[in-house]
Design an enzyme around this catalytic site. Sequence first.
Site, PDB file in Angstrom:
ATOM      1  N   SER A 109       0.829  -1.202   0.000  1.00  0.00           N
ATOM      2  CA  SER A 109       0.000   0.000   0.000  1.00  0.00           C
ATOM      3  C   SER A 109       0.872   1.265   0.000  1.00  0.00           C
ATOM      4  CB  SER A 109      -0.971  -0.045   1.186  1.00  0.00           C
ATOM      5  OG  SER A 109      -1.993   0.905   1.038  1.00  0.00           O
ATOM      6  N   ASP A 163      -9.884  -4.697  -4.395  1.00  0.00           N
ATOM      7  CA  ASP A 163      -9.251  -3.747  -3.472  1.00  0.00           C
ATOM      8  C   ASP A 163     -10.150  -2.529  -3.280  1.00  0.00           C
ATOM      9  OD1 ASP A 163      -7.561  -1.842  -2.169  1.00  0.00           O
ATOM     10  OD2 ASP A 163      -5.807  -2.874  -2.944  1.00  0.00           O
ATOM     11  N   HIS A 194      -7.956  -5.397  -0.100  1.00  0.00           N
ATOM     12  CA  HIS A 194      -6.703  -4.706   0.224  1.00  0.00           C
ATOM     13  C   HIS A 194      -5.962  -5.530   1.275  1.00  0.00           C
ATOM     14  CE1 HIS A 194      -4.170  -1.178  -0.055  1.00  0.00           C
ATOM     15  NE2 HIS A 194      -4.159  -1.043   1.264  1.00  0.00           N
TER      16      HIS A 194
END
Length: 215
Positions: A109, A163, A194
């Site tokens: 991320s 996601d 995610h």
Amino acid sequence: MSTAAEPAATIIVLHGLGADGNDFVPVVQALDLTAVGPVRFVLPHAPVIPVTINNGYRMRAWYDILGMELVRREDEAGLRRSRDDIEALLARERERGVPAGRTVLAGFSQGCAMALLTGLRHGQRLAGIAGLSGYLPLAQHTAAERSDANALTPIFMGHGRQDEVVAIERGRASRHLLQQQGYQVEWHEYAMGHSVSLEEIVDLNRWLLDVLARP
């Protein structure tokens, strides 16, 4: 953490927003890099800063998130500040005896964004750059600022098709831009949100063995 006092390679793993380095201990423990030899894993913590998208709440973050669009308004100062911090980690590994060519820079991320930002600009060739569930920040500056040393460095990118934090379209756009600029990107999509899946860990493990086996 390290599997031996004198590692043959280093993998630096950068965590995501609101997490810390400890979050990736289970992922690191799931990797089997025995064929590489002893490996040092560096799991740093981002600084605690106010995050705009979370109403200014202070949390660990490599840079501020100004809005859901992610790349329309970017915290360039924060990105570059954290890049300097990660460069210091790379320099420390060289001082400890592990050259850039035996070092992989990875992240999830926000950590993915920092791995790409830093790795593409690093002045010495890295063994590889791995980005999970993230995107390329300051994309408009990449062509002018990238380092020739890492023009051919292998890049692994994985992203969940569901996601809900960093849309897969953002990851695909980053992959496309990198490929347009000549980078070798190994791209994977997974049936997940995610997060990190076992399937992704298996793919990452294989890729790490490959890049760390290269001279």
